[in-house]
Motif scaffolding. Structure first.
Motif, short mmCIF file in Angstrom:
data_model
loop_
_atom_site.label_atom_id
_atom_site.label_comp_id
_atom_site.label_asym_id
_atom_site.label_seq_id
_atom_site.Cartn_x
_atom_site.Cartn_y
_atom_site.Cartn_z
N UNK A 24 0.84 -1.20 0.00
CA UNK A 24 0.00 0.00 0.00
C UNK A 24 0.87 1.25 0.00
N UNK A 25 0.33 2.37 -0.46
CA UNK A 25 1.10 3.62 -0.41
C UNK A 25 1.42 3.97 1.04
N UNK A 26 2.69 4.24 1.33
CA UNK A 26 3.15 4.36 2.72
C UNK A 26 2.53 5.56 3.43
N UNK A 27 2.53 6.72 2.78
CA UNK A 27 2.05 7.91 3.49
C UNK A 27 0.56 7.81 3.84
N UNK A 28 -0.32 7.41 2.92
CA UNK A 28 -1.72 7.22 3.31
C UNK A 28 -1.88 6.17 4.42
N UNK A 29 -1.07 5.11 4.39
CA UNK A 29 -1.17 4.08 5.43
C UNK A 29 -0.76 4.66 6.78
N UNK A 30 0.31 5.46 6.78
CA UNK A 30 0.75 6.11 8.02
C UNK A 30 -0.32 7.06 8.55
N UNK A 31 -0.97 7.80 7.66
CA UNK A 31 -2.04 8.71 8.08
C UNK A 31 -3.23 7.92 8.63
N UNK A 32 -3.56 6.80 7.98
CA UNK A 32 -4.66 5.97 8.49
C UNK A 32 -4.34 5.44 9.89
N UNK A 33 -3.10 5.00 10.11
CA UNK A 33 -2.72 4.46 11.43
C UNK A 33 -2.93 5.51 12.51
N UNK A 34 -2.51 6.73 12.26
CA UNK A 34 -2.67 7.80 13.25
C UNK A 34 -4.14 8.13 13.46
N UNK A 35 -4.91 8.20 12.38
CA UNK A 35 -6.33 8.53 12.47
C UNK A 35 -7.10 7.42 13.20
N UNK A 36 -6.79 6.16 12.86
CA UNK A 36 -7.47 5.05 13.52
C UNK A 36 -7.11 4.94 14.99
N UNK A 37 -5.85 5.19 15.32
CA UNK A 37 -5.41 5.12 16.72
C UNK A 37 -6.06 6.22 17.55
N UNK A 38 -6.16 7.42 16.98
CA UNK A 38 -6.70 8.57 17.71
C UNK A 38 -8.20 8.75 17.51
N UNK A 39 -8.77 8.07 16.48
CA UNK A 39 -10.19 8.22 16.11
C UNK A 39 -10.57 9.69 15.99
N UNK A 40 -9.68 10.44 15.34
CA UNK A 40 -9.93 11.87 15.15
C UNK A 40 -9.07 12.37 14.00
N UNK A 41 -9.71 12.98 13.00
CA UNK A 41 -8.97 13.59 11.90
C UNK A 41 -8.16 14.77 12.40
N UNK A 42 -8.74 15.57 13.29
CA UNK A 42 -8.06 16.76 13.80
C UNK A 42 -6.81 16.38 14.60
N UNK A 43 -6.95 15.40 15.49
CA UNK A 43 -5.80 14.98 16.31
C UNK A 43 -4.72 14.36 15.45
N UNK A 44 -5.13 13.58 14.44
CA UNK A 44 -4.14 12.99 13.54
C UNK A 44 -3.40 14.08 12.77
#
Length: 297
Positions: free
Chosen positions: A8-28
């Motif tokens: 998978x594309x690394x940067x989108x995957x990294x962004x998904x990991x942060x968003x999923x962990x924090x359950x917040x687009x703003x916090x990610x």
């Protein structure tokens, strides 16, 4: 090459990991130093690549889909390993010590990783390389210095240090509790119970403690790890039986609730930090053990 054979594309995957962990687009966005719009675009790019929806927005809150929860559980340890590998390479330059630790994924994601930043701040010359596995530790043959193991703390030729109490509590999402009006323990006999295959008797132990028939305690949905069972509870699929320390963040922020506030202390069967009695204890391991004694449970 088919898409199934591509990384998978690394940067989108990294962004998904942060968003999923924090359950917040703003916090990610804050963590990654980008805009919320950029986070949303990257998550959408990953969804297009995977051809899978990763998030739902319900009543203004971001929630992982079942597919998103599974993907997050799988990639979180990989990002931790990537970070550890990077730090390991960097530690070869200069006077740094490497400490290799293995842990079950549930404990790593829900307890250890959120606290490791504190260890790094206190011990900047020690690099922790964290890997995950549910298999029993084999300190004689594995290339690790120590690890986390689920059990009673008694294993041959090892020292062990208890990490969390084994307090079991039922947990579910606020929406599930509202929909079912779940407030009494006997109602659980008609609800969807969420189980962890690594801890198959937890619901039965809790049922017995509150005087319920344990025959019904084994029905419901079964998941390979507690990590998946807890996520299913967050998504509103039923009621999970959880080790309280591993869902403390979600209970504090209201993502999960305890519909019946009875806590069962199951004694010694919990997570321990384990290291060999047959090897010299390096300073990095001594520092980590000392830090564990003072870290907030």
């Amino acid at each position: 090459m088919s898409r199934r054979d591509q990384l998978p594309p690394l940067n989108p995957t990294r962004v998904f990991e942060a968003t999923g962990r924090l359950l917040s687009v703003t916090k990610a966005a804050d963590e990654l130093c980008v805009t919320p719009a950029a986070v949303s675009r990257q998550v959408r790019a990953l969804e297009v690549f995977l051809d899978v929806k990763l998030f739902n927005r319900i009543h203004g809150r971001l929630e992982l889909t079942p597919a998103g929860a599974r993907y997050l559980a799988d990639i979180t340890p990989l990002f931790a390993a990537l970070l550890a590998a990077t730090r390991s390479v960097q530690s070869s330059i200069g006077n740094r010590a490497l400490l290799r630790i293995r842990s079950p994924a549930t404990f790593a994601v829900r307890w250890l990783i959120p606290r490791l930043a504190g260890f790094h701040q206190a011990n900047p010359t020690i690099e922790v390389q964290l890997s995950t596995s549910s298999a029993p530790l084999d300190l004689k043959h594995e290339d690790v210095d120590a690890g986390v193991q689920l059990g009673d703390g008694s294993w041959p030729e090892t020292h062990s240090q208890q990490l969390i109490a084994n307090l079991l509590v039922p947990v579910t999402s606020p929406s599930y509790q509202r929909a079912t009006q779940l407030v009494r323990s006997e109602q659980l006999q008609q609800e969807v119970l969420l189980h962890t295959m690594a801890r198959p008797d937890d619901w039965a132990l809790w049922f017995e403690a509150v005087g319920l028939d344990t025959a019904r305690a084994y029905s419901g949905m079964k998941y390979e790890t507690s990590l998946l069972a807890y996520q299913a509870a967050i998504e509103g699929h039923g009621v999970a039986i959880a080790q309280k320390s591993l869902v403390a963040k979600e209970l504090a922020d209201g993502t999960l609730v305890t519909p019946i506030p009875f806590e069962l202390d199951c004694g010694k069967h919990t997570y321990y930090f384990v290291w060999s009695t047959r090897r010299p204890q390096p300073p990095a391991l001594s520092a980590f053990c000392a830090w564990l004694l003072n870290v907030d449970w």
